[in-house]
Write a protein that holds these residues in place. Structure first.
Motif, PDB file in Angstrom:
ATOM      1  N   UNK B 267       0.827  -1.209   0.000  1.00 41.92           N
ATOM      2  CA  UNK B 267       0.000   0.000   0.000  1.00 41.92           C
ATOM      3  C   UNK B 267       0.860   1.256   0.000  1.00 41.92           C
ATOM      4  N   UNK B 268       2.017   1.162   0.677  1.00 41.78           N
ATOM      5  CA  UNK B 268       2.901   2.332   0.762  1.00 41.78           C
ATOM      6  C   UNK B 268       3.646   2.593  -0.542  1.00 41.78           C
ATOM      7  N   UNK B 269       4.032   1.516  -1.238  1.00 41.61           N
ATOM      8  CA  UNK B 269       4.881   1.758  -2.409  1.00 41.61           C
ATOM      9  C   UNK B 269       4.601   0.855  -3.592  1.00 41.61           C
ATOM     10  N   UNK B 270       3.384   0.375  -3.731  1.00 41.01           N
ATOM     11  CA  UNK B 270       3.042  -0.552  -4.813  1.00 41.01           C
ATOM     12  C   UNK B 270       2.950   0.141  -6.164  1.00 41.01           C
ATOM     13  N   UNK B 271       2.904  -0.690  -7.213  1.00 40.92           N
ATOM     14  CA  UNK B 271       2.809  -0.163  -8.578  1.00 40.92           C
ATOM     15  C   UNK B 271       1.363   0.291  -8.829  1.00 40.92           C
ATOM     16  N   UNK B 272       1.206   1.488  -9.376  1.00 42.57           N
ATOM     17  CA  UNK B 272      -0.142   1.998  -9.672  1.00 42.57           C
ATOM     18  C   UNK B 272      -0.661   1.374 -10.968  1.00 42.57           C
ATOM     19  N   UNK B 273      -1.955   1.057 -11.011  1.00 47.57           N
ATOM     20  CA  UNK B 273      -2.555   0.490 -12.214  1.00 47.57           C
ATOM     21  C   UNK B 273      -3.464   1.520 -12.875  1.00 47.57           C
ATOM     22  N   UNK B 274      -3.538   1.450 -14.197  1.00 46.16           N
ATOM     23  CA  UNK B 274      -4.429   2.340 -14.948  1.00 46.16           C
ATOM     24  C   UNK B 274      -5.052   1.528 -16.085  1.00 46.16           C
ATOM     25  N   UNK B 275      -6.180   2.001 -16.643  1.00 42.57           N
ATOM     26  CA  UNK B 275      -6.795   1.216 -17.728  1.00 42.57           C
ATOM     27  C   UNK B 275      -5.876   1.141 -18.953  1.00 42.57           C
ATOM     28  N   UNK B 276      -5.830  -0.054 -19.560  1.00 40.99           N
ATOM     29  CA  UNK B 276      -5.058  -0.250 -20.806  1.00 40.99           C
ATOM     30  C   UNK B 276      -5.680   0.624 -21.899  1.00 40.99           C
ATOM     31  N   UNK B 277      -4.829   1.260 -22.692  1.00 40.59           N
ATOM     32  CA  UNK B 277      -5.323   2.151 -23.758  1.00 40.59           C
ATOM     33  C   UNK B 277      -6.149   1.404 -24.809  1.00 40.59           C
ATOM     34  N   UNK B 278      -5.884   0.099 -24.969  1.00 42.77           N
ATOM     35  CA  UNK B 278      -6.591  -0.658 -26.012  1.00 42.77           C
ATOM     36  C   UNK B 278      -7.889  -1.285 -25.483  1.00 42.77           C
ATOM     37  N   UNK B 279      -7.761  -2.041 -24.365  1.00 39.25           N
ATOM     38  CA  UNK B 279      -8.919  -2.840 -23.920  1.00 39.25           C
ATOM     39  C   UNK B 279      -9.601  -2.281 -22.679  1.00 39.25           C
ATOM     40  N   UNK B 280      -8.950  -1.370 -21.981  1.00 39.19           N
ATOM     41  CA  UNK B 280      -9.566  -0.751 -20.801  1.00 39.19           C
ATOM     42  C   UNK B 280      -9.380  -1.528 -19.509  1.00 39.19           C
ATOM     43  N   UNK B 281      -8.752  -2.714 -19.581  1.00 42.79           N
ATOM     44  CA  UNK B 281      -8.550  -3.482 -18.345  1.00 42.79           C
ATOM     45  C   UNK B 281      -7.257  -3.034 -17.655  1.00 42.79           C
ATOM     46  N   UNK B 282      -7.180  -3.185 -16.324  1.00 46.42           N
ATOM     47  CA  UNK B 282      -6.061  -2.594 -15.576  1.00 46.42           C
ATOM     48  C   UNK B 282      -4.685  -3.127 -15.999  1.00 46.42           C
ATOM     49  N   UNK B 283      -3.725  -2.219 -16.036  1.00 42.90           N
ATOM     50  CA  UNK B 283      -2.346  -2.595 -16.357  1.00 42.90           C
ATOM     51  C   UNK B 283      -1.385  -1.598 -15.715  1.00 42.90           C
ATOM     52  N   UNK B 284      -0.139  -2.049 -15.512  1.00 40.28           N
ATOM     53  CA  UNK B 284       0.860  -1.128 -14.983  1.00 40.28           C
ATOM     54  C   UNK B 284       1.587  -0.423 -16.133  1.00 40.28           C
ATOM     55  N   UNK B 285       1.319  -0.838 -17.384  1.00 44.10           N
ATOM     56  CA  UNK B 285       1.911  -0.184 -18.555  1.00 44.10           C
ATOM     57  C   UNK B 285       0.812   0.614 -19.271  1.00 44.10           C
ATOM     58  N   UNK B 286       1.184   1.262 -20.372  1.00 48.62           N
ATOM     59  CA  UNK B 286       0.164   2.017 -21.124  1.00 48.62           C
ATOM     60  C   UNK B 286      -0.762   1.045 -21.853  1.00 48.62           C
TER      61      UNK B 286
END
Lengths: 70, 298
Positions: B267-286
């Motif tokens: 929780x203090x330093x984990x990798x942030x996830x964002x929606x994939x630009x292609x499919x919208x499912x969570x990813x740590x990359x674009x």
């Protein structure tokens, strides 16, 4: 004096059949195969054998390894 | 050996429980372990729609059978990997099993999705088991999210869980250790994940499948030879042989005493996830891994 019938053991995953002139228990079979009690199913006539069960001359045993490989 | 419950001849010896069971009593034992896992970790209710991932092996088919018998609202999902040597046989077993059980089944075909595993194997440099696992998890999650399921259940057993925990511990992998467990709640873009067989060993699920007459897919994946998870399981089995109960104790103690610390660290330093630009499912990359592979394959 007639020799007792050998015990046939099918190693299912390996696709091999072994023949033992004599085996006393399922535990002895597991030791011969260097397997632990919960490493495989020992099957005879549609039943599972616990290690203490006796193996009779002429028995046909199947050994099914339980560790899945993907 | 006599059955610990009824005194009949035992067919299943369980040194880790200091018990032996006849077939009927073993099935009761098995059901109770599944029930206990579901309730203890508040996995899902009888009414919630739940997806069960089905490979055709002993674990997933035993899990589906047990959840159906216990009255849960389950649907099976099989992923056809498109591997000529093994996929058609696995799919046929799953379809026949679900038809006989009267269970709902959906099938996703990786060739139709543009990621047949043989082609994926040819285009990646990483171990194929890791990539294949990622693709399967992606499609299980996507299917569950798209179709409104409350959770995905997988047939991971105690040996799978302990093997993975052992590997994560050897690397002190904070990210993986923070969310390893029998139940992972749903969050943005991810449906909840549950492992109701986590209290049962590989031997116990194999015995259950045999005693229940389940016709399982036994041929191993042609790509899994020498996979590191098999070696880790063998190592842990040696430990269990010398010290029955060690695997469950290792895993339960981790959940109780160690996981909360890894969760806090993540929780203090984990990798942030964002929606994939292609499919919208969570990813740590674009763009997520699966979309990148799909694009690479054209």
């Amino acid at each position: 004096m007639p020799q007792p019938s050998p015990v046939t053991v099918v190693l299912e995953r390996e696709g091999r059949t072994l023949v033992y002139p004599r085996l006393t228990t399922a535990h002895q079979l597991l030791n011969r195969l260097e397997l632990g009690v919960n490493d495989c199913l020992v099957i005879r006539d549609g039943e599972l054998l616990t290690p203490d069960r006796k193996i009779r001359p002429g028995d046909a045993i199947t050994v099914r390894t339980v560790v899945s490989r993907g | 050996m006599k059955c610990s419950r009824c005194g009949a001849v035992a067919q299943v010896a369980l040194p880790s429980h200091h018990s032996g069971f006849c077939p009927d009593c073993f099935r009761v034992f098995f059901s109770r372990q599944v029930e206990r896992a579901i309730h203890q970790h508040r996995m899902f209710s009888q009414q919630e729609p739940v997806l069960v991932a089905l490979s055709g092996g002993k674990d997933s088919l035993s899990l589906l059978r047990e959840l159906v018998l216990q009255g849960y609202n389950v649907t099976g999902l099989h992923i056809d990997l498109g591997i000529p040597e093994s996929s058609p046989a696995a799919r046929a077993k799953v379809e026949a099993f679900c038809a006989a059980l009267g269970a709902r089944l959906a099938v996703l075909d990786m060739a139709s999705e543009g990621v047949p595993i043989p082609a994926v194997k040819a285009c990646v440099t990483r171990p194929i088991c890791s990539v294949c696992g990622k693709i399967k998890r992606y499609y299980f999650n996507k299917f569950a999210m798209d179709n409104g399921f409350a959770a995905i259940c997988t047939g991971h057993n105690l040996d799978d869980e302990v093997g993975r925990l052992f590997a994560n511990t050897l690397r002190w992998d904070v990210g993986y250790l923070s969310d390893q467990g029998p139940s992972l709640p749903g969050r943005d873009g991810f449906v909840a994940k549950c492992r109701p067989l986590y209290r049962l060993s590989e031997y116990e699920t194999a015995a259950y499948a045999f005693l229940s007459g389940i016709d399982i897919h036994v041929a191993p994946c042609p790509y899994s030879k020498g996979a590191s998870f098999t070696r880790r399981k063998e190592l842990m089995n040696r430990l269990e042989g010398e010290s029955p109960g060690a695997k469950l104790q290792f895993y339960e103690s981790f959940l109780k005493n160690a996981r909360p610390h890894f969760e806090a660290a993540e929780d203090r330093g984990g990798v942030a996830l964002a929606p994939c630009e292609r499919c919208g499912y969570p990813t740590s990359a674009v763009v997520c891994n699966v979309c990148r592979i799909r694009e690479k394959l054209g």
